[in-house]
Design an enzyme around this catalytic site. Structure first.
Site, PDB file in Angstrom:
ATOM      1  N   ILE A   1      -5.590 -13.941   2.357  1.00 38.77           N
ATOM      2  CA  ILE A   1      -4.618 -12.853   2.457  1.00 38.77           C
ATOM      3  C   ILE A   1      -5.013 -11.699   1.544  1.00 38.77           C
ATOM      4  O   ILE A   1      -5.469 -11.899   0.412  1.00 38.77           O
ATOM      5  CB  ILE A   1      -3.214 -13.394   2.071  1.00 38.77           C
ATOM      6  CG1 ILE A   1      -2.789 -14.459   3.103  1.00 38.77           C
ATOM      7  CG2 ILE A   1      -2.174 -12.275   2.000  1.00 38.77           C
ATOM      8  CD1 ILE A   1      -1.645 -15.318   2.688  1.00 38.77           C
ATOM      9  N   LYS A   2      -4.816 -10.492   2.078  1.00 40.53           N
ATOM     10  CA  LYS A   2      -5.068  -9.288   1.281  1.00 40.53           C
ATOM     11  C   LYS A   2      -3.721  -8.711   0.853  1.00 40.53           C
ATOM     12  O   LYS A   2      -2.831  -8.513   1.691  1.00 40.53           O
ATOM     13  CB  LYS A   2      -5.834  -8.280   2.136  1.00 40.53           C
ATOM     14  CG  LYS A   2      -6.013  -6.909   1.495  1.00 40.53           C
ATOM     15  CD  LYS A   2      -7.015  -6.085   2.302  1.00 40.53           C
ATOM     16  CE  LYS A   2      -7.028  -4.630   1.923  1.00 40.53           C
ATOM     17  NZ  LYS A   2      -8.138  -3.877   2.485  1.00 40.53           N
ATOM     18  N   THR A   3      -3.579  -8.447  -0.444  1.00 37.28           N
ATOM     19  CA  THR A   3      -2.317  -7.902  -0.913  1.00 37.28           C
ATOM     20  C   THR A   3      -2.547  -6.917  -2.048  1.00 37.28           C
ATOM     21  O   THR A   3      -3.620  -6.899  -2.659  1.00 37.28           O
ATOM     22  CB  THR A   3      -1.375  -9.042  -1.356  1.00 37.28           C
ATOM     23  OG1 THR A   3      -0.057  -8.518  -1.470  1.00 37.28           O
ATOM     24  CG2 THR A   3      -1.790  -9.644  -2.692  1.00 37.28           C
TER      25      THR A   3
ATOM     26  N   ALA B   1      -5.011 -12.149   6.701  1.00 33.23           N
ATOM     27  CA  ALA B   1      -3.769 -11.395   6.893  1.00 33.23           C
ATOM     28  C   ALA B   1      -3.716 -10.274   5.868  1.00 33.23           C
ATOM     29  O   ALA B   1      -3.843 -10.507   4.665  1.00 33.23           O
ATOM     30  CB  ALA B   1      -2.572 -12.327   6.723  1.00 33.23           C
TER      31      ALA B   1
END
Ligand code: R5P
Length: 294
Positions: free
Chosen positions: A202-204, A172
């Site tokens: 997850i990429k943030t 995500a």
């Protein structure tokens, strides 16, 4: 027919050695099936537990942005230095040599261009094609607070269901729109929602205040996004701080391929991520490699 004559009697049962049951090396991934863990091992280095992903998927909504005009010329020489490559199926098929043996994280959402509302994405790849391409994960954009927030979340949950069926993790990607805040409170919300709804990693974005709370409150691995091009030392510092504060690696694009010396930059980033090299020392390494490669 099998030869059953003179079959040796089995006797080496190592009765003094209990069968070991080792935990998987990534947080939140212990209960995943073998195939999904194996795919994770093509993205994250099992030794360091971290990844340097190279993001080159920008063209799916931006066209040929600076540094990606000719992927065959500018990017192919870089791919041997990354742990995983994040890109579209069009560029993968047309330009990346099929002998590339590391993880492919396939961009599977898309639709609007930079001329339109970016959050209005849909799933843009059939699972059968992702399997055909032997991908290690599928990437989908999430727009928490965006106009099409719910649609983007439904794209993700559908992919999680499909990915679970075939053992392919869903990545995500938390997007930040023009009007969205970039602070720890926002990213805690976005990352936690993605994890709760089933994304396996997850990429943030990195935030200077409170990034450790974003990482701590997310039960699955976080990978730091690069963002717009920064001076090399700032980009190295950001990567250092992110992994120091709980990220399981980086997924960087422009800060690598828009650098004056992309091959030197990705090697410096690798030292920071996998070997905790201090940013100032990594900058020296970058300069040395850059000068050698001139
Ligand atoms: C992010 O939303 C997209 O996946 C981008 O195309 C890409 O991953 C961004 O990479 P960077 O910000 O490091 O250039």
């Amino acid at each position: 027919m099998a030869d059953l004559d003179k079959v040796k009697e089995a006797k080496e049962f190592h009765l003094d050695k209990p069968v070991e049951s080792k935990p998987f090396f990534l947080k939140g991934a212990n209960s995943l099936d073998w195939g999904m863990q194996n795919r994770f091992s093509r993205i994250f280095n099992p030794e360091s537990g971290r990844t340097v992903m190279l993001a080159i998927d920008h063209g799916y909504f931006m066209g040929p942005t600076t540094g990606l005009e000719r992927i065959d010329v500018n990017i192919v020489p870089l791919v041997k230095y990354c742990d995983a490559l994040m890109l579209t199926r069009g560029v993968l098929r047309s330009t990346i040599p099929s002998a590339f043996g590391r993880g492919v994280v396939l961009r599977v959402s898309g639709g609007p261009s930079i001329l339109k509302e970016l959050s209005n994405e849909q799933i843009a790849v059939d699972i059968e094609d992702a399997i055909r391409l032997n991908v290690a994960a599928m990437a989908v954009q999430i727009f928490i607070g965006g106009e099409y927030e719910t649609q983007s979340i439904h794209n993700m949950t559908r992919l999680v269901d499909i990915g679970n069926r075939y053992g392919i993790p869903t990545f995500a990607v938390t997007a930040v729109g023009k009007d969205m805040k970039r602070d720890a409170q926002y990213f805690r919300l976005a990352c936690r929602m993605c994890a709760e709804l089933g994304a396996q990693f997850i990429k943030t974005y990195y935030v200077p205040e409170g990034f450790e709370t974003v990482a701590a409150s997310c039960p699955v691995p976080l990978v730091m996004a690069g963002g717009k091009k920064l001076p090399e030392l700032d980009a190295l510092r950001m990567a250092y701080n992110a992994v120091d504060q709980g990220a399981s690696g980086v997924d960087m694009g422009r800060n690598i391929f828009q650098s004056d010396a992309p091959v030197a930059m990705i090697q410096a980033i690798r030292e920071v991520v996998h070997n905790q090299m201090k940013p100032e020392q990594a900058l020296e390494l970058y300069k040395t490699l850059r000068d050698e490669q001139k």
